[in-house]
Design an enzyme around this catalytic site. Structure first.
Site, PDB file in Angstrom:
ATOM      1  CB  SER B  37      27.886 -16.417  98.157  1.00 18.37           C
ATOM      2  OG  SER B  37      28.362 -16.098  99.448  1.00 18.37           O
ATOM      3  N   GLY B  40      20.738 -14.785 100.627  1.00 15.39           N
ATOM      4  CA  GLY B  40      19.851 -14.923 101.779  1.00 15.39           C
ATOM      5  C   GLY B  40      19.249 -16.314 101.949  1.00 15.39           C
ATOM      6  CB  SER B 109      22.973 -26.010  94.363  1.00 24.46           C
ATOM      7  OG  SER B 109      21.897 -25.228  94.853  1.00 24.46           O
TER       8      SER B 109
END
Lengths: 204, 204
Positions: B37, B40, B109
């Site tokens: 997180s 970018g 992910s």
């Protein structure tokens, strides 16, 4: 700090739907085909996809083949799962419309409430309900997958038109009668609607 | 009988991926952006979408904004739900690739198993893993949404990089270092990869 401000700038920079329409030279919307099993939804949606392609228009058919074996392969046929099935298809259709394509959705979708739930996710004019009308008797006569025979023998429970209801659309934008019309006639009817409503242009 | 045989004919008549590529004048594949997180991913995928658009290439970004509020709005953050989240995004990406677009998926992910599960759903060369590499320290320093601060105070459980693992890709096709590279440099790196591998053509 640099990254933060770049973040803000870039996030406002998504390619808009209008830009996509400009690149493609056509608008986008969903054609939601609904009707009994065997009424001809898949057949008709595939024929419309082909006709749109021939006119240089991008569309994509969502049907049992690519949805039930992929995105919705973890859903069964309980009432909750049927509702979730339609909800997911509606959301995927929305993504496709946002991406600038015509989404052609071909599912029985027997309940008004579920279809209206999907419709409510779209702006006015983006959701075109296409009722592929055909009597149960005729669908059972065609019975391309042998499903009506099984349903009538009680081997399939809750089969739409036999042991579960089909709620006819009350406000479908397009009604196709697949008992009296040929596929070519039905395709022409849909293409004419899209032309009349300004979704696509006349061919040059 | 007539309808049956028409069904068979029409069903073989779906617009193929090759025909879509011909109409669009470009191929299609998924660019699967993965990383912490704040690394970018959204910023970069949006910038790539813009650059592809400028080159007349159709792509669509799948990210939290359009997925978490729509298709996956009934998923939480349990291990099962996180897995299902990635699975659905993978399946939608597959539909987009089939429809002839570049799918740009931008989600943390964090688990190799989940990313490899998605990869396994694609043919060779259709799944391009883009690892947006950035240290936890740098992501926590940027913290555009204030999430790292909350996670470090224990207000968010199971936060990737703080209290839950991020499993770095072992075989990413593209690795972007968002600490040392500008966004423009990273976009150029990805575009060059797509050109070198024949996904897109040089501009004329």
């Amino acid at each position: 700090m640099k990254v933060k401000s770049e973040n803000i700038v870039w996030h406002h920079n998504h390619v808009s739907r209008e830009e996509r329409h400009e690149l493609n030279q056509h608008r986008s919307c969903v054609l939601w085909f609904t009707g009994l099993s065997g009424a001809g939804k898949s057949t008709l949606s595939t024929a419309v996809e082909r006709e749109l392609y021939n006119r240089g228009i991008r569309s994509y058919v969502l049907d049992g083949d690519n949805i039930r074996h992929g995105l919705n392969n973890n859903l069964g046929f309980s009432p909750e799962d049927r509702k979730e099935n339609i909800r997911r298809i509606g959301e995927v259709s929305k993504l496709f419309v946002d991406a600038g394509l015509f989404a052609l959705s071909a599912f029985i979708s027997p309940y008004r409430e579920d279809r209206d739930m999907v419709r409510s996710r779209f702006a006015d004019g983006e959701f075109i309900e296409v009722y592929v009308r055909c009597s149960v008797d005729e669908c059972a006569r065609r019975d391309p997958k042998g499903l009506y025979e099984k349903a009538m023998r009680g081997e399939i429970k809750q089969f739409t038109g036999v042991s579960a209801p089909y709620e006819e659309p009350l406000t479908a934008e397009i009604i196709v009668n697949s008992e009296s019309q040929s596929i070519d006639e039905s395709v022409a009817q849909i293409i004419n609607y899209l032309k009349d409503q300004g979704y696509i242009q006349d061919e040059e």
